[in-house]
Write a protein that holds these residues in place. Sequence first.
Motif, PDB file in Angstrom:
ATOM      1  N   THR A   1       0.856  -1.184   0.000  1.00 55.64           N
ATOM      2  CA  THR A   1       0.000   0.000   0.000  1.00 55.64           C
ATOM      3  C   THR A   1       0.887   1.227   0.000  1.00 55.64           C
ATOM      4  N   LEU A   2       0.617   2.160  -0.889  1.00 51.34           N
ATOM      5  CA  LEU A   2       1.468   3.350  -1.035  1.00 51.34           C
ATOM      6  C   LEU A   2       0.667   4.616  -0.781  1.00 51.34           C
ATOM      7  N   TYR A   3       1.331   5.588  -0.122  1.00 52.22           N
ATOM      8  CA  TYR A   3       0.749   6.902   0.119  1.00 52.22           C
ATOM      9  C   TYR A   3       1.762   7.950  -0.342  1.00 52.22           C
ATOM     10  N   THR A   4       1.296   8.965  -1.043  1.00 51.24           N
ATOM     11  CA  THR A   4       2.188  10.070  -1.395  1.00 51.24           C
ATOM     12  C   THR A   4       2.369  10.962  -0.177  1.00 51.24           C
ATOM     13  N   LEU A   5       3.466  11.723  -0.160  1.00 51.90           N
ATOM     14  CA  LEU A   5       3.807  12.557   0.994  1.00 51.90           C
ATOM     15  C   LEU A   5       2.696  13.567   1.277  1.00 51.90           C
ATOM     16  N   GLY A   6       2.227  13.566   2.530  1.00 49.84           N
ATOM     17  CA  GLY A   6       1.193  14.508   2.928  1.00 49.84           C
ATOM     18  C   GLY A   6      -0.203  14.121   2.545  1.00 49.84           C
ATOM     19  N   SER A   7      -0.394  12.910   2.039  1.00 46.41           N
ATOM     20  CA  SER A   7      -1.723  12.460   1.626  1.00 46.41           C
ATOM     21  C   SER A   7      -2.038  11.122   2.284  1.00 46.41           C
ATOM     22  N   GLU A   8      -3.319  10.913   2.555  1.00 44.49           N
ATOM     23  CA  GLU A   8      -3.762   9.644   3.119  1.00 44.49           C
ATOM     24  C   GLU A   8      -4.491   8.788   2.082  1.00 44.49           C
ATOM     25  N   VAL A   9      -4.451   9.219   0.829  1.00 47.68           N
ATOM     26  CA  VAL A   9      -5.064   8.433  -0.240  1.00 47.68           C
ATOM     27  C   VAL A   9      -4.178   7.227  -0.540  1.00 47.68           C
ATOM     28  N   ALA A  10      -4.756   6.038  -0.469  1.00 48.63           N
ATOM     29  CA  ALA A  10      -3.979   4.807  -0.628  1.00 48.63           C
ATOM     30  C   ALA A  10      -3.979   4.339  -2.078  1.00 48.63           C
ATOM     31  N   PHE A  11      -2.830   3.863  -2.536  1.00 46.76           N
ATOM     32  CA  PHE A  11      -2.681   3.256  -3.856  1.00 46.76           C
ATOM     33  C   PHE A  11      -2.132   1.842  -3.659  1.00 46.76           C
ATOM     34  N   GLN A  12      -2.650   0.921  -4.419  1.00 51.57           N
ATOM     35  CA  GLN A  12      -2.211  -0.465  -4.314  1.00 51.57           C
ATOM     36  C   GLN A  12      -1.187  -0.778  -5.404  1.00 51.57           C
ATOM     37  N   GLY A  13      -0.149  -1.494  -5.018  1.00 49.58           N
ATOM     38  CA  GLY A  13       0.882  -1.866  -5.968  1.00 49.58           C
ATOM     39  C   GLY A  13       1.426  -3.252  -5.685  1.00 49.58           C
ATOM     40  N   LYS A  14       2.338  -3.701  -6.540  1.00 50.47           N
ATOM     41  CA  LYS A  14       2.953  -5.013  -6.369  1.00 50.47           C
ATOM     42  C   LYS A  14       4.458  -4.907  -6.588  1.00 50.47           C
ATOM     43  N   VAL A  15       5.191  -5.748  -5.881  1.00 55.98           N
ATOM     44  CA  VAL A  15       6.638  -5.790  -6.041  1.00 55.98           C
ATOM     45  C   VAL A  15       6.967  -6.352  -7.414  1.00 55.98           C
ATOM     46  N   LYS A  16       7.755  -5.601  -8.191  1.00 60.01           N
ATOM     47  CA  LYS A  16       8.117  -6.033  -9.539  1.00 60.01           C
ATOM     48  C   LYS A  16       9.557  -6.519  -9.622  1.00 60.01           C
ATOM     49  N   ILE A  17      10.478  -5.779  -8.977  1.00 60.87           N
ATOM     50  CA  ILE A  17      11.907  -6.099  -9.061  1.00 60.87           C
ATOM     51  C   ILE A  17      12.501  -6.105  -7.655  1.00 60.87           C
ATOM     52  N   ILE A  18      13.308  -7.108  -7.372  1.00 58.74           N
ATOM     53  CA  ILE A  18      14.078  -7.164  -6.130  1.00 58.74           C
ATOM     54  C   ILE A  18      15.547  -7.200  -6.521  1.00 58.74           C
ATOM     55  N   ASP A  19      16.304  -6.197  -6.089  1.00 55.16           N
ATOM     56  CA  ASP A  19      17.721  -6.162  -6.453  1.00 55.16           C
ATOM     57  C   ASP A  19      18.427  -7.423  -5.969  1.00 55.16           C
ATOM     58  N   PRO A  20      19.231  -8.046  -6.821  1.00 55.64           N
ATOM     59  CA  PRO A  20      19.914  -9.278  -6.425  1.00 55.64           C
ATOM     60  C   PRO A  20      21.162  -9.036  -5.576  1.00 55.64           C
ATOM     61  N   ILE A  21      21.559  -7.764  -5.426  1.00 50.96           N
ATOM     62  CA  ILE A  21      22.797  -7.443  -4.706  1.00 50.96           C
ATOM     63  C   ILE A  21      22.483  -6.495  -3.556  1.00 50.96           C
ATOM     64  N   ILE A  22      23.056  -6.753  -2.398  1.00 49.85           N
ATOM     65  CA  ILE A  22      22.916  -5.873  -1.236  1.00 49.85           C
ATOM     66  C   ILE A  22      24.019  -4.825  -1.283  1.00 49.85           C
ATOM     67  N   ASP A  23      23.651  -3.561  -1.039  1.00 43.66           N
ATOM     68  CA  ASP A  23      24.621  -2.477  -1.020  1.00 43.66           C
ATOM     69  C   ASP A  23      25.437  -2.565   0.270  1.00 43.66           C
ATOM     70  N   ALA A  24      26.749  -2.806   0.139  1.00 42.53           N
ATOM     71  CA  ALA A  24      27.592  -3.032   1.312  1.00 42.53           C
ATOM     72  C   ALA A  24      27.735  -1.780   2.166  1.00 42.53           C
ATOM     73  N   ALA A  25      27.762  -0.615   1.533  1.00 42.66           N
ATOM     74  CA  ALA A  25      27.983   0.629   2.280  1.00 42.66           C
ATOM     75  C   ALA A  25      26.835   0.933   3.239  1.00 42.66           C
ATOM     76  N   SER A  26      25.599   0.712   2.780  1.00 37.32           N
ATOM     77  CA  SER A  26      24.435   1.039   3.612  1.00 37.32           C
ATOM     78  C   SER A  26      23.768  -0.188   4.219  1.00 37.32           C
ATOM     79  N   ASN A  27      24.228  -1.390   3.793  1.00 35.01           N
ATOM     80  CA  ASN A  27      23.622  -2.644   4.262  1.00 35.01           C
ATOM     81  C   ASN A  27      22.130  -2.672   3.953  1.00 35.01           C
TER      82      ASN A  27
END
Length: 251
Positions: free
Chosen positions: A197-223
């Motif tokens: 469920t997604l909300y834009t900044l300052g709004s309570e209107v909900a939008f529905q979405g789905k996960v499309k891409i999951i990065d295969p690599i973890i960023d070491a600097a930020s974990n």
Amino acid sequence: MKSRYKTWMLAIAAFIAAPVATANETKTVSDLAFSPLSCLLEPSFDVELSSEVQGIIKELRVNRGDKVKKGQVVMKLNSSLEVAALNTVKARLEFASRKVKRNADLYRKNLISDNEQDEMLTEQRLAEFQLKEARVRLSQRQTRSPITGVVIERIKDPGEFVDELPFLRIATLNPMHAEVVLPAELYGSINKNESITLYTLGSEVAFQGKVKIIDPIIDAASNTFAVTVVLNNDEGILSAGVRCRVEFNNS
């Protein structure tokens, strides 16, 4: 463009990962069901158009904010030389075809040799190949949009010289993408097509979405690692560049 968005998102990764780092337990996606995470809306496609060949712009048929369809001609270069070359080859092919037709009866009566007949047929075939080449060269003098979207930047104007550098930028705003950065502890807990469920900044209107891409690599600097969420934007309510927050639905 995606790298710029991701750089911004990784900058807030420390804020996202901090609560997880303080806990001495393994986190799962269910722990995020009611925990909002920052995200950024971005176009699903963002392309910069350049010309196949160098030349002077004759027509630039779109302006910033115009909608374009995939395959639509958006730019034409001056092509007087290419048109003249095409007409010359057409005339040569027509002459060669008439010559073959006129001499067909003579060949059947053995009044011309096999070698003469072969030369005429070869001239005709060569003219056909030259016509195809001339048409390709002429087609290269115009550029078509590779996607359906909206013009977000017009870099060149008619009369200006273009080469391999971009002259136009087009983005697809439907569907829209949201880039979410998650702590590394959750890697493996997120699945493709998972609902959010997604909300834009300052709004309570909900939008529905789905996960499309999951990065295969973890960023070491930020974990952290990034997840791309796809959202329907048929009504054009969502705008690229807007900050948002997401909540993973209970699974």
